[in-house]
Design a protein around this motif. Sequence first.
Motif, PDB file in Angstrom:
ATOM      1  N   VAL A 254       0.833  -1.197   0.000  1.00 31.84           N
ATOM      2  CA  VAL A 254       0.000   0.000   0.000  1.00 31.84           C
ATOM      3  C   VAL A 254       0.870   1.250   0.000  1.00 31.84           C
ATOM      4  O   VAL A 254       1.742   1.419   0.869  1.00 31.84           O
ATOM      5  CB  VAL A 254      -0.939   0.030   1.232  1.00 31.84           C
ATOM      6  CG1 VAL A 254      -1.807   1.288   1.195  1.00 31.84           C
ATOM      7  CG2 VAL A 254      -1.812  -1.219   1.274  1.00 31.84           C
ATOM      8  N   THR A 292      -4.305  -6.975  -0.857  1.00 33.25           N
ATOM      9  CA  THR A 292      -4.465  -5.619  -1.382  1.00 33.25           C
ATOM     10  C   THR A 292      -3.186  -5.185  -2.085  1.00 33.25           C
ATOM     11  O   THR A 292      -2.085  -5.396  -1.567  1.00 33.25           O
ATOM     12  CB  THR A 292      -4.745  -4.617  -0.238  1.00 33.25           C
ATOM     13  OG1 THR A 292      -5.895  -5.019   0.487  1.00 33.25           O
ATOM     14  CG2 THR A 292      -4.970  -3.209  -0.793  1.00 33.25           C
ATOM     15  N   SER A 294      -2.358  -1.470  -3.573  1.00 33.66           N
ATOM     16  CA  SER A 294      -2.848  -0.117  -3.804  1.00 33.66           C
ATOM     17  C   SER A 294      -1.638   0.802  -3.863  1.00 33.66           C
ATOM     18  O   SER A 294      -1.213   1.384  -2.863  1.00 33.66           O
ATOM     19  CB  SER A 294      -3.805   0.314  -2.687  1.00 33.66           C
ATOM     20  OG  SER A 294      -4.276   1.634  -2.903  1.00 33.66           O
TER      21      SER A 294
END
Length: 325
Positions: A254, A292, A294
């Motif tokens: 992230v 995830t 991102s």
Amino acid sequence: VTKSVAEGVTLSYTSTNGVTYNGIPYYPAGPVNFTVKHDFSQAVVVKVNGNEVVASDGHFSFTIDPATATAYEISVTLGPPPIKGSGTEGEPYLIEDEDDWNYMAYYLNGGMSPDGFSGKHFKLMADNITTSQMMGSDSHPFKGIFDGDGQTLTIAFGSEDNYLDKSCAPFDCIENATIKNLTVNGSIYSSAQNNGGLVRAVKNEYNYIRNCVSNVSIFSNRNGDCGNGGFVGDVSNFCSNVYFDGCAFVGELVGANASNWGGFVGWRYYYNAANANNCCASFTDCLFAPKTVSIDTSSDGNSRTFYRSRNNSTDGATYTGCYYT
């Protein structure tokens, strides 16, 4: 008086006389008193000009005699590791709690194992260990065999409100080491480059990561190139190798403005095609299945699923039976 003090130990001057100039303390002739503090169960070793002195209840003293010496060096090192085991394959050092992990890290990082535990075996014995202490360093890399024994190590570096200005990983630096059967959970919040879910930096030719899972969430607040990797941040020494076998990344990457990530390896500076066997990363039966991703993808695709090499290529990597989702 100069001081060399092991990580995790504090040394304080408790006499009343003396001055400090340019960071060096100067004390008058006669007795001087010091206090040593640490949280380890094992005693520390205190030496003055190479001669061991006794610290009673954390206090010791010696006499400054200008007729004998005008410069004094105090060194405080950790005693032999208090953990169970002898470091052999049959009787590995047993890491049973956070104190054991931290003590071994301090012992290695302070140079008290000159060979970096080369050939020594370690086994993780519990699932409930959480640490923010890194094992090894550039000058004192871990060179042993670490068996997670199917257990989970949890790391906690920084927080959402406190991004650290340093590169983080449970193993800061390894050299000719093996890490196997280990799951790493937890998080890294860092504004530095080359963070890794397992290892920050890899040195030398034969480093093996086997049957390991990185379930680490790596958060970066950098603008631009971060070079973070789900397992390894940096493989930048000439002819350094890392071999992955049966490993999976299932964590998070992230950073809204951070680019240039590697799903397993964040950055490799050097690749010599003429000597590829000595300059490579190898992936066998590995999986990249993050919860995830991102990140900043505006840099023309400079991130890589498994391995990111110089000039944002994948030069020097080989893959057998690897998948991503």
